[in-house]
Design a protein around this motif. Structure first.
Motif, PDB file in Angstrom:
ATOM      1  N   VAL A   1       0.839  -1.201   0.000  1.00 55.04           N
ATOM      2  CA  VAL A   1       0.000   0.000   0.000  1.00 55.04           C
ATOM      3  C   VAL A   1       0.875   1.254   0.000  1.00 55.04           C
ATOM      4  N   ILE A   2       1.924   1.274   0.813  1.00 51.95           N
ATOM      5  CA  ILE A   2       2.832   2.427   0.850  1.00 51.95           C
ATOM      6  C   ILE A   2       3.504   2.613  -0.507  1.00 51.95           C
ATOM      7  N   LEU A   3       3.979   1.533  -1.114  1.00 52.18           N
ATOM      8  CA  LEU A   3       4.622   1.618  -2.426  1.00 52.18           C
ATOM      9  C   LEU A   3       3.651   2.128  -3.485  1.00 52.18           C
ATOM     10  N   LYS A   4       2.395   1.675  -3.434  1.00 54.48           N
ATOM     11  CA  LYS A   4       1.388   2.141  -4.389  1.00 54.48           C
ATOM     12  C   LYS A   4       1.167   3.643  -4.234  1.00 54.48           C
ATOM     13  N   ASN A   5       1.098   4.116  -2.997  1.00 52.40           N
ATOM     14  CA  ASN A   5       0.887   5.550  -2.760  1.00 52.40           C
ATOM     15  C   ASN A   5       2.078   6.380  -3.235  1.00 52.40           C
ATOM     16  N   ILE A   6       3.289   5.871  -3.038  1.00 52.27           N
ATOM     17  CA  ILE A   6       4.483   6.599  -3.492  1.00 52.27           C
ATOM     18  C   ILE A   6       4.490   6.686  -5.009  1.00 52.27           C
ATOM     19  N   ILE A   7       4.211   5.585  -5.692  1.00 59.11           N
ATOM     20  CA  ILE A   7       4.197   5.584  -7.155  1.00 59.11           C
ATOM     21  C   ILE A   7       3.077   6.477  -7.675  1.00 59.11           C
ATOM     22  N   SER A   8       1.900   6.395  -7.055  1.00 61.24           N
ATOM     23  CA  SER A   8       0.776   7.225  -7.481  1.00 61.24           C
ATOM     24  C   SER A   8       1.104   8.705  -7.317  1.00 61.24           C
ATOM     25  N   PHE A   9       1.721   9.073  -6.200  1.00 62.50           N
ATOM     26  CA  PHE A   9       2.106  10.472  -5.981  1.00 62.50           C
ATOM     27  C   PHE A   9       3.149  10.909  -6.988  1.00 62.50           C
ATOM     28  N   GLY A  10       4.081  10.019  -7.328  1.00 64.51           N
ATOM     29  CA  GLY A  10       5.116  10.338  -8.316  1.00 64.51           C
ATOM     30  C   GLY A  10       4.520  10.597  -9.693  1.00 64.51           C
ATOM     31  N   ILE A  11       3.529   9.811 -10.079  1.00 64.70           N
ATOM     32  CA  ILE A  11       2.879   9.994 -11.372  1.00 64.70           C
ATOM     33  C   ILE A  11       2.109  11.314 -11.393  1.00 64.70           C
ATOM     34  N   LYS A  12       1.414  11.604 -10.281  1.00 62.17           N
ATOM     35  CA  LYS A  12       0.676  12.871 -10.202  1.00 62.17           C
ATOM     36  C   LYS A  12       1.627  14.057 -10.255  1.00 62.17           C
ATOM     37  N   LEU A  13       2.753  13.960  -9.556  1.00 58.82           N
ATOM     38  CA  LEU A  13       3.737  15.044  -9.554  1.00 58.82           C
ATOM     39  C   LEU A  13       4.333  15.237 -10.944  1.00 58.82           C
ATOM     40  N   THR A  14       4.659  14.147 -11.614  1.00 61.26           N
ATOM     41  CA  THR A  14       5.201  14.228 -12.973  1.00 61.26           C
ATOM     42  C   THR A  14       4.194  14.846 -13.925  1.00 61.26           C
ATOM     43  N   ALA A  15       2.937  14.440 -13.841  1.00 57.43           N
ATOM     44  CA  ALA A  15       1.906  15.005 -14.715  1.00 57.43           C
ATOM     45  C   ALA A  15       1.721  16.496 -14.441  1.00 57.43           C
TER      46      ALA A  15
END
Length: 93
Positions: free
Chosen positions: A16-30
């Motif tokens: 769950v933590i890894l999913k949130n980190i990746i999701s935040f990274g994608i949002k930040l990149t976008a």
């Protein structure tokens, strides 16, 4: 048995933590890409607002009418829109 459940809980929490980190990274990149595109668009529009030559657009409409005797009447209508500059540099539509 207790160690297996503990490892399973730790694995689920890490997933769950890894999913949130990746999701935040994608949002930040976008967000960064969107902000950069917006900045470049504003810069181009302010630096070179007249990027195209005056132009004209022809709109062609075909109107079909079926008569009572079964024949077909076709009407062609052309509308021309011209954008040009006058001597003062103002655009007119």
């Amino acid at each position: 048995m207790g160690i297996g459940i503990s490892v399973l809980v730790v694995f689920i929490v890490l997933a769950v933590i890894l999913k949130n980190i990746i999701s935040f990274g994608i949002k930040l990149t976008a967000f960064v890409i969107l902000a950069a595109a917006l900045a470049v668009t504003i810069w181009v529009c302010s630096a070179q607002p007249d990027m195209h030559k005056p132009f004209s657009i022809n709109t062609i409409e075909y109107l079909f009418k079926i008569n009572k005797d079964g024949s077909l009447t076709t009407t062609k209508q052309i509308t021309q829109t011209v954008t040009k500059k006058d001597s003062e540099g103002n655009n007119h539509d």
